[in-house]
Scaffold this motif. Structure first.
Motif, mmCIF file in Angstrom:
data_model
loop_
_atom_site.group_PDB
_atom_site.id
_atom_site.type_symbol
_atom_site.label_atom_id
_atom_site.label_comp_id
_atom_site.label_asym_id
_atom_site.label_seq_id
_atom_site.Cartn_x
_atom_site.Cartn_y
_atom_site.Cartn_z
ATOM 1 N N ALA A 67 -5.188 4.669 5.673
ATOM 2 C CA ALA A 67 -5.118 5.977 5.026
ATOM 3 C C ALA A 67 -6.207 6.888 5.573
ATOM 4 N N THR B 264 -8.499 9.170 4.310
ATOM 5 C CA THR B 264 -8.973 9.462 2.961
ATOM 6 C C THR B 264 -9.423 10.908 2.763
ATOM 7 N N TYR C 12 -4.370 6.606 -1.737
ATOM 8 C CA TYR C 12 -3.641 5.355 -1.562
ATOM 9 C C TYR C 12 -3.777 4.510 -2.813
ATOM 10 N N VAL D 71 0.861 -1.181 0.000
ATOM 11 C CA VAL D 71 0.000 0.000 0.000
ATOM 12 C C VAL D 71 0.899 1.232 0.000
ATOM 13 N N THR D 72 0.668 2.130 -0.947
ATOM 14 C CA THR D 72 1.386 3.394 -1.002
ATOM 15 C C THR D 72 0.395 4.500 -0.652
ATOM 16 N N VAL D 73 0.732 5.280 0.361
ATOM 17 C CA VAL D 73 -0.137 6.358 0.827
ATOM 18 C C VAL D 73 0.591 7.686 0.609
ATOM 19 N N CYS E 261 -7.491 0.025 4.080
ATOM 20 C CA CYS E 261 -7.094 1.409 3.795
ATOM 21 C C CYS E 261 -8.199 2.385 4.150
ATOM 22 N N GLU F 94 -5.477 12.011 2.213
ATOM 23 C CA GLU F 94 -4.506 11.115 1.602
ATOM 24 C C GLU F 94 -5.133 10.277 0.490
#
Length: 79
Positions: A67, A69, A74, A5-7, A62, A72
């Motif tokens: 995250a 949201t 993701y 997971v990239t946030v 997420c 951010e």
């Protein structure tokens, strides 16, 4: 199965950590860096064996925890 997971912060959200990194790079002689956006990478080891189910489960994680949201974005990658 693993998931990554990239946030990252949404466009327009101030990034004081990114700005501190940019400033520090400039102090080290890397003056050509015009901007830095700092984020986080989360790697998960999952018991799921179905990639689609794993992606759906991580997306749920997420939305609920990994995250914020509101500020951010993701992305989820099942590997």
């Amino acid at each position: 199965m693993k998931a990554r997971v990239t946030v990252t912060l949404k466009t327009g959200v101030l990034d004081p950590q990114g700005e501190a990194i940019r400033h520090a790079l400039g102090a080290l002689g890397f003056d050509d860096v015009e901007g830095v956006r700092q984020g986080k990478l989360i790697e998960l080891d999952l018991a799921d064996t179905d990639p689609a189910a794993a992606e759906a489960r991580v997306t749920e994680m997420c939305e609920k925890l990994l995250a914020n949201t509101v500020i951010e974005n993701y992305s989820v990658e099942v590997i």
